[in-house]
Scaffold this active site. Structure first.
Site, PDB file in Angstrom:
ATOM      1  N   LYS A 109       0.859  -1.185   0.000  1.00 15.17           N
ATOM      2  CA  LYS A 109       0.000   0.000   0.000  1.00 15.17           C
ATOM      3  C   LYS A 109       0.887   1.224   0.000  1.00 15.17           C
ATOM      4  O   LYS A 109       2.023   1.175   0.498  1.00 15.17           O
ATOM      5  CB  LYS A 109      -0.880   0.014   1.269  1.00 15.17           C
ATOM      6  CG  LYS A 109      -2.121   0.848   1.095  1.00 15.17           C
ATOM      7  CD  LYS A 109      -3.155   0.082   0.289  1.00 15.17           C
ATOM      8  CE  LYS A 109      -4.454   0.795   0.159  1.00 15.17           C
ATOM      9  NZ  LYS A 109      -5.483  -0.105  -0.409  1.00 15.17           N
TER      10      LYS A 109
HETATM   11  P1  NAD Z   1     -12.642   7.579  -3.054  1.00 10.16           P
HETATM   12  O1  NAD Z   1     -11.635   8.592  -2.704  1.00 10.16           O
HETATM   13  O2  NAD Z   1     -13.029   7.405  -4.475  1.00 10.16           O
HETATM   14  O3  NAD Z   1     -13.983   7.855  -2.214  1.00 10.16           O
HETATM   15  C1  NAD Z   1     -13.998   7.984  -0.826  1.00 10.16           C
HETATM   16  C2  NAD Z   1     -15.401   8.422  -0.440  1.00 10.16           C
HETATM   17  O4  NAD Z   1     -15.521   8.426   0.978  1.00 10.16           O
HETATM   18  C3  NAD Z   1     -15.756   9.833  -0.905  1.00 10.16           C
HETATM   19  O5  NAD Z   1     -17.090   9.858  -1.371  1.00 10.16           O
HETATM   20  C4  NAD Z   1     -15.645  10.658   0.381  1.00 10.16           C
HETATM   21  O6  NAD Z   1     -16.479  11.812   0.355  1.00 10.16           O
HETATM   22  C5  NAD Z   1     -16.156   9.630   1.375  1.00 10.16           C
HETATM   23  N1  NAD Z   1     -15.808   9.937   2.761  1.00 10.16           N
HETATM   24  C6  NAD Z   1     -14.620  10.293   3.285  1.00 10.16           C
HETATM   25  N2  NAD Z   1     -14.742  10.505   4.602  1.00 10.16           N
HETATM   26  C7  NAD Z   1     -16.042  10.254   4.902  1.00 10.16           C
HETATM   27  C8  NAD Z   1     -16.807  10.294   6.093  1.00 10.16           C
HETATM   28  N3  NAD Z   1     -16.232  10.615   7.253  1.00 10.16           N
HETATM   29  N4  NAD Z   1     -18.124   9.984   6.040  1.00 10.16           N
HETATM   30  C9  NAD Z   1     -18.719   9.641   4.878  1.00 10.16           C
HETATM   31  N5  NAD Z   1     -18.037   9.579   3.703  1.00 10.16           N
HETATM   32  C10 NAD Z   1     -16.722   9.894   3.738  1.00 10.16           C
HETATM   33  O7  NAD Z   1     -12.124   6.194  -2.429  1.00 10.16           O
HETATM   34  P2  NAD Z   1     -12.468   4.716  -2.916  1.00 10.16           P
HETATM   35  O8  NAD Z   1     -11.457   4.305  -3.902  1.00 10.16           O
HETATM   36  O9  NAD Z   1     -13.917   4.636  -3.231  1.00 10.16           O
HETATM   37  O10 NAD Z   1     -12.155   3.904  -1.574  1.00 10.16           O
HETATM   38  C11 NAD Z   1     -13.099   3.764  -0.516  1.00 10.16           C
HETATM   39  C12 NAD Z   1     -12.682   2.612   0.381  1.00 10.16           C
HETATM   40  O11 NAD Z   1     -12.615   1.406  -0.378  1.00 10.16           O
HETATM   41  C13 NAD Z   1     -11.314   2.745   1.044  1.00 10.16           C
HETATM   42  O12 NAD Z   1     -11.331   2.113   2.292  1.00 10.16           O
HETATM   43  C14 NAD Z   1     -10.403   1.971   0.098  1.00 10.16           C
HETATM   44  O13 NAD Z   1      -9.218   1.527   0.723  1.00 10.16           O
HETATM   45  C15 NAD Z   1     -11.320   0.830  -0.253  1.00 10.16           C
HETATM   46  N6  NAD Z   1     -10.983   0.126  -1.494  1.00 10.16           N
HETATM   47  C16 NAD Z   1     -10.904   0.783  -2.676  1.00 10.16           C
HETATM   48  C17 NAD Z   1     -10.629   0.068  -3.838  1.00 10.16           C
HETATM   49  C18 NAD Z   1     -10.611   0.717  -5.196  1.00 10.16           C
HETATM   50  O14 NAD Z   1     -10.558  -0.033  -6.190  1.00 10.16           O
HETATM   51  N7  NAD Z   1     -10.694   2.020  -5.314  1.00 10.16           N
HETATM   52  C19 NAD Z   1     -10.407  -1.318  -3.780  1.00 10.16           C
HETATM   53  C20 NAD Z   1     -10.498  -1.961  -2.549  1.00 10.16           C
HETATM   54  C21 NAD Z   1     -10.789  -1.232  -1.418  1.00 10.16           C
END
Ligand code: NAD
Length: 420
Positions: A109
Site C-alpha cells: 500500500k
Molecule cells: P474515493 O476517494 O473514491 O472515495 C472515498 C469516499 O468516501 C468519498 O465519497 C468521500 O467523500 C467519502 N468519505 C470520506 N470521509 C467520509 C466520512 N467521514 N463519512 C462519509 N463519507 C466519507 O475512495 P475509494 O477508492 O472509493 O475507496 C473507498 C474505500 O474502499 C477505502 O477504504 C479503500 O481503501 C477501499 N478500497 C478501494 C478500492 C478501489 O478499487 N478504489 C479497492 C479496494 C478497497
C-alpha cells in the site's frame, strides 16, 4: 519500529486481528513473526512546485508487506490523515486479501499525506510524478504494482505509467493497474470493486433467504467504490435508501436514483443538496433500518458505540478496516448480522487489477463482460470456500477469511524457509 507501528491505531487493529488468527491457526513463532511485520517501509520527501511559486514538501510512503508469493499489489492513497502506520496496516490486509483470492501477490500500500481537494490538477500531477520518480528504483511489474485508492483515480495511474515508462524508455503498461482503458487499462476495472461488493451482497442475501429484489441498502462513501456499489445494487433490483459522503448524508425511503445522483455529484462535488432526497445526519444514517449496510469510505467507522445500534441484516465492508475490533466483538456477540469481511467484500478491485496485469503481460484485451464474468466466478468461489471453512471450524466470517489468507502465506513462508 515495531513499537511505532503498534502505537498507530490502524496498524494496532490489523496486528490485533493477525494475533487472533495466528493463535487460531497455532502458527509457530518463526512464521508468526515473519508474517506479521512488513518487509520494506519506504518514506519519501516529495518537493513540489506549487502554482503560487512556493515549494512545498510532502511526505509519501510505500509499504511492501511481503514478497514471498509474488510482487506486492495495492493502492496509492491521497488523504490528509495518511501516515506510515495506516499504510502498513492497509498493506498487511492486502496480503491476506490476495492470498484469500488465490492471486499470486503479496500485499502493498502507498500513500501521500495531502488534501487533494486543496490541490490543483497541475499540482497533483507534479506531486504524483515526483512520487513515481522517487519510487521507480523500488517498483516494477515483478516487484510492486500500484493501483488507485482513496483520493486517486485512473488519471493518477496514467501519470505514474508515463513517468515510469519515460525512465524505462519503453511503454510499460504492466507497471500499474486501474489506468485508463486507452492506456491498456482493463475494461471493468473502474467499477470492479463496487460491482464485487454488490455481487457478494446478493450472495449473502441468498444465503439468508432474503429476496434481492427490493432489498434495502445504505451506503457510506460515494467515491469509486461506493458509487459503483450503489449503481450495481440498483441494477440488481435493490433499493438504496441512504447515501453519505464528506459533504453530508441523504435519504429517500423509495430509493435513490443512481444516475441522477452521479450527475449531481459530478456537478456539485458531493451528495449533499440532492433534490430527490432529504438531508439526514451522517452518523444517524448508519443506524437506520436496512437489509444491507455498506461502509465504503474510511477505516474505523463501525465502533463499539454504534455497533449495538446497527439495524442491518448484512454488513458489507466495502472499505478497508471499517470495523474496529471491539465493534467486531459486539457484532459477533449479537449474532444477527451477517458480515462480509473487507478482505473478501472489496476484493473485486484487486482481482480485476490482477486481470489487468495478466492482460498487459500477455498483450490481451478482454471485454467488460468477460472481465466481470471472471470476477463473479472468482468471488463466488471465495465466498463458498469461506462459508465452508466457517462451517467446518465453527467460526465467524472475519476470522474465517483472515485465517484462510494468513494460512496460505504462512505455508509459503514455511516451505521457502528462512534465508540464510
Ligand atoms: P474515493 O476517494 O473514491 O472515495 C472515498 C469516499 O468516501 C468519498 O465519497 C468521500 O467523500 C467519502 N468519505 C470520506 N470521509 C467520509 C466520512 N467521514 N463519512 C462519509 N463519507 C466519507 O475512495 P475509494 O477508492 O472509493 O475507496 C473507498 C474505500 O474502499 C477505502 O477504504 C479503500 O481503501 C477501499 N478500497 C478501494 C478500492 C478501489 O478499487 N478504489 C479497492 C479496494 C478497497
Amino acid at each position: 519500529m515495531k513499537e511505532q507501528l503498534l502505537n498507530d491505531p490502524v496498524f494496532g487493529m490489523a496486528a490485533g486481528q493477525f494475533d487472533r488468527v495466528a493463535d487460531f491457526l497455532n502458527l509457530d513463532q518463526s512464521v508468526r513473526e515473519r508474517c506479521k511485520w512488513p518487509k520494506r517501509i519506504l518514506t519519501f520527501s516529495l518537493p513540489v512546485h506549487m502554482d503560487d511559486g512556493r515549494t512545498e514538501v510532502f511526505f509519501g510512503y510505500r509499504v511492501q508487506h511481503h514478497l514471498s508469493r509474488g510482487p506486492v499489489k495495492g493502492g496509492l492513497r491521497f488523504h490528509p490523515k495518511v501516515n506510515v502506520g495506516e499504510v502498513a496496516a492497509l498493506a498487511m490486509w492486502m496480503n491476506w486479501k490476495c492470498s484469500l483470492m488465490g492471486l499470486p501477490y503479496g500485499g502493498g500500500k502507498g500513500g501521500i499525506t495531502c488534501d487533494p481537494s486543496k490541490l490543483s490538477m497541475t499540482e497533483q500531477e507534479r506531486l504524483t510524478r515526483r512520487f513515481a520518480q522517487e519510487i521507480t528504483p523500488f517498483i516494477g511489474p515483478e516487484i510492486d504494482v500500484m493501483a488507485p485508492d482513496v483520493g486517486t483515480n485512473a488519471q493518477h495511474m496514467a501519470w505514474i505509467l508515463d513517468t515510469y515508462s519515460t525512465h524505462a524508455g519503453r511503454f510499460v503498461p504492466e507497471i500499474i493497474t486501474g489506468k485508463p482503458v486507452e492506456l491498456q487499462g482493463s475494461e471493468g476495472r473502474t467499477e470492479a470493486t463496487g460491482h464485487g461488493v454488490a455481487f457478494l451482497v446478493t450472495r449473502a442475501l441468498d444465503k439468508l433467504g432474503l429476496p434481492v429484489q427490493g432489498a434495502t441498502a445504505i451506503v457510506q462513501g460515494y467515491g469509486n467504490v461506493g458509487s459503483y456499489a450503489v449503481e450495481t445494487m440498483e441494477a440488481f433490483g435493490m433499493k438504496v435508501r441512504g447515501v453519505s459522503d464528506v459533504s453530508g448524508a441523504i435519504w429517500n425511503v423509495n430509493g435513490i436514483n443512481s444516475d441522477k445522483l452521479r450527475a449531481h455529484v459530478a456537478k456539485t462535488g458531493g451528495v449533499a443538496g440532492f433534490k430527490e432526497a432529504e438531508p439526514i445526519d451522517p452518523d444517524e444514517v448508519l443506524l437506520r433500518e436496512c437489509d444491507v449496510l455498506v461502509p465504503a469510505a474510511l477505516e474505523r467507522v463501525i465502533t463499539e458505540k454504534n455497533a449495538p445500534n446497527l439495524r442491518c441484516r448484512i454488513l458489507a465492508e466495502a472499505a478497508n478496516g471499517p470495523t474496529t475490533q471491539p465493534a467486531d466483538a459486539v457484532i459477533e456477540e449479537r449474532g444477527d448480522i451477517f458480515l462480509i469481511p473487507d478482505v473478501l467484500c472489496n476484493a473485486g478491485g484487486v482481482t480485476v487489477s490482477y486481470f489487468e496485469w495478466v492482460q498487459n503481460l500477455q498483450r490481451f484485451s478482454w471485454t467488460k463482460t468477460e472481465v466481470l464474468t471472471k470476477l463473479e466466478t472468482k468471488l463466488n468461489e471465495a465466498f463458498e470456500n469461506l462459508l465452508a471453512f466457517c462451517d467446518r471450524n465453527q467460526c465467524g466470517t472475519r476470522l474465517g477469511a483472515l485465517a484462510t489468507g494468513v494460512d496460505a502465506v504462512a505455508r509459503v513462508k514455511k516451505t521457502r524457509g528462512l534465508f540464510p
